[in-house]
Design a protein around this motif. Structure first.
Motif, PDB file in Angstrom:
ATOM      1  N   ASN A  49      32.959  51.369  34.518  1.00 54.15           N
ATOM      2  CA  ASN A  49      32.893  51.169  35.972  1.00 54.15           C
ATOM      3  C   ASN A  49      31.789  51.968  36.653  1.00 54.15           C
ATOM      4  OD1 ASN A  49      35.168  49.618  35.481  1.00 54.15           O
ATOM      5  ND2 ASN A  49      36.598  51.108  36.296  1.00 54.15           N
ATOM      6  N   SER A  85      37.168  48.961  45.347  1.00 54.21           N
ATOM      7  CA  SER A  85      38.044  48.898  44.174  1.00 54.21           C
ATOM      8  C   SER A  85      38.145  50.228  43.422  1.00 54.21           C
ATOM      9  CB  SER A  85      37.563  47.811  43.215  1.00 54.21           C
ATOM     10  OG  SER A  85      36.238  48.089  42.798  1.00 54.21           O
ATOM     11  N   ASP A  86      37.305  51.196  43.772  1.00 55.21           N
ATOM     12  CA  ASP A  86      37.385  52.523  43.137  1.00 55.21           C
ATOM     13  C   ASP A  86      38.460  53.400  43.759  1.00 55.21           C
ATOM     14  OD1 ASP A  86      33.793  52.516  42.867  1.00 55.21           O
ATOM     15  OD2 ASP A  86      35.268  52.086  41.288  1.00 55.21           O
ATOM     16  N   THR A  87      39.097  52.924  44.804  1.00 54.19           N
ATOM     17  CA  THR A  87      40.192  53.677  45.421  1.00 54.19           C
ATOM     18  C   THR A  87      41.309  53.878  44.403  1.00 54.19           C
ATOM     19  OG1 THR A  87      39.706  52.854  47.647  1.00 54.19           O
ATOM     20  CG2 THR A  87      41.949  53.639  47.223  1.00 54.19           C
ATOM     21  N   ALA A  88      41.606  55.135  44.095  1.00 51.51           N
ATOM     22  CA  ALA A  88      42.572  55.448  43.026  1.00 51.51           C
ATOM     23  C   ALA A  88      42.730  56.967  42.956  1.00 51.51           C
ATOM     24  CB  ALA A  88      42.094  54.911  41.689  1.00 51.51           C
ATOM     25  N   GLN A 128      50.272  52.083  38.579  1.00 49.98           N
ATOM     26  CA  GLN A 128      49.841  51.753  37.220  1.00 49.98           C
ATOM     27  C   GLN A 128      49.749  53.020  36.378  1.00 49.98           C
ATOM     28  OE1 GLN A 128      46.500  49.102  36.753  1.00 49.98           O
ATOM     29  NE2 GLN A 128      46.923  48.057  38.680  1.00 49.98           N
ATOM     30  N   TYR A 182      42.276  60.185  40.445  1.00 46.15           N
ATOM     31  CA  TYR A 182      41.463  60.524  39.282  1.00 46.15           C
ATOM     32  C   TYR A 182      41.940  61.861  38.722  1.00 46.15           C
ATOM     33  CZ  TYR A 182      38.429  56.709  40.608  1.00 46.15           C
ATOM     34  OH  TYR A 182      37.943  55.453  40.904  1.00 46.15           O
ATOM     35  N   VAL A 237      41.651  57.472  35.272  1.00 47.80           N
ATOM     36  CA  VAL A 237      41.873  56.899  36.594  1.00 47.80           C
ATOM     37  C   VAL A 237      43.263  56.262  36.612  1.00 47.80           C
ATOM     38  CG1 VAL A 237      40.739  54.707  35.963  1.00 47.80           C
ATOM     39  CG2 VAL A 237      40.979  55.328  38.373  1.00 47.80           C
ATOM     40  N   GLN A 238      43.940  56.407  37.729  1.00 50.59           N
ATOM     41  CA  GLN A 238      45.266  55.809  37.909  1.00 50.59           C
ATOM     42  C   GLN A 238      45.257  55.003  39.196  1.00 50.59           C
ATOM     43  OE1 GLN A 238      48.636  58.501  38.408  1.00 50.59           O
ATOM     44  NE2 GLN A 238      49.967  57.087  37.301  1.00 50.59           N
ATOM     45  N   TYR A 239      45.305  53.684  39.067  1.00 50.18           N
ATOM     46  CA  TYR A 239      45.415  52.825  40.235  1.00 50.18           C
ATOM     47  C   TYR A 239      46.875  52.803  40.692  1.00 50.18           C
ATOM     48  CZ  TYR A 239      40.760  51.453  38.781  1.00 50.18           C
ATOM     49  OH  TYR A 239      39.435  51.481  38.424  1.00 50.18           O
ATOM     50  N   ARG A 257      42.600  62.279  44.902  1.00 49.55           N
ATOM     51  CA  ARG A 257      42.768  60.929  45.458  1.00 49.55           C
ATOM     52  C   ARG A 257      41.457  60.518  46.114  1.00 49.55           C
ATOM     53  NH1 ARG A 257      46.940  57.746  46.171  1.00 49.55           N
ATOM     54  NH2 ARG A 257      48.362  59.433  45.580  1.00 49.55           N
TER      55      ARG A 257
END
Lengths: 115, 114
Positions: free
Chosen positions: A61, A84-87, A42, A89, A37-39, A110
């Motif tokens: 998670n 908060s899982d918005t990221a 980051q 993948y 996962v990439q926020y 996304r």
């Protein structure tokens, strides 16, 4: 050579809904599969990995993935998502157990969680 | 906390002007990797070090070089940046080369080429 296809570039879901992010791989040798996962702004963080053994892999998670050799798939699932899982993948494959661990990444999915 | 640190987080350079990106780690890992990630694309491995042994990917342009003066630090040098080199550059480390060694990623350096 290995390759990874992530079938969806974007997945919008509502908060608390289930989600599945699809990943198919191609490899002529043994495969080792990963989800990262990439926020925003980051680096990548490992969610889970399949090396051998049970085909259902649980990660951080609340995510899990199932390795399906006959369908060459490694789909990622979560029963109830949060904002908060918005990221982004990424699914990745490595075909080498010895020597350099070379990860081949898919194009990414996304995930956007709507309230 | 043990971690992978990249400096700077954002770097702006001019076309053709050499630039160096820095990565440091407190994990005491043997292996350090550099990836290039262009906008909306997957990370692409450029090269890796196993201790002092340098391993270049076959399709990494000669314009990209790397140095690892000690276990903790690794640098990415771009000798003559072109517009196509604008990307996020990710550093990662792992405790070994076996596939079960997790790669730990830094936050990345976003390079802009003017």
């Amino acid at each position: 050579a290995q390759s990874v296809t992530q079938l969806d570039s974007q997945v919008p879901v509502f908060e608390e809904a289930p989600v599945e992010l699809r990943c198919n791989y191609s490899s002529s040798v043994s495969v080792y599969l990963f989800w990262y996962v990439q926020y925003p702004n980051q680096g990548l963080q490992l969610l889970l990995k399949y090396l051998s053994g049970s085909t259902l892999v649980k990660g951080i998670n609340g995510f899990e993935a199932e390795f399906n050799k006959s369908q060459t798939s490694f789909h990622l699932r979560k029963p109830s998502v949060h904002i908060s899982d918005t990221a982004e993948y990424f699914c990745a494959v490595s075909g080498s157990r010895q020597g350099a661990q070379k990860l081949v990444f898919g194009q990414g999915t996304r995930l956007t969680i709507n309230p | 906390d043990a971690m992978v640190i990249q400096n700077p987080r954002y770097q702006v350079t001019q076309f053709g002007k050499p630039v160096t990106l820095s990565c440091s780690q407190t994990l005491n890992h043997n292996v350090m990797y550099w990836y290039q990630q262009k906008s909306s694309q997957a990370p692409k491995l450029l090269f890796h070090y196993y201790d002092k042994d340098f391993n270049n990917e076959a399709d990494t342009p000669d314009n990209f070089q790397s140095r690892r003066p000690n276990t903790s630090f690794c640098f990415l040098d771009i000798r003559s940046p072109g517009l196509g080199d604008a990307a996020m550059y990710l550093c990662a480390t792992s405790g070994g080369l076996a596939v079960y060694n997790e790669q730990f990623f830094g936050p990345g350096t976003r390079l802009t080429v003017l």
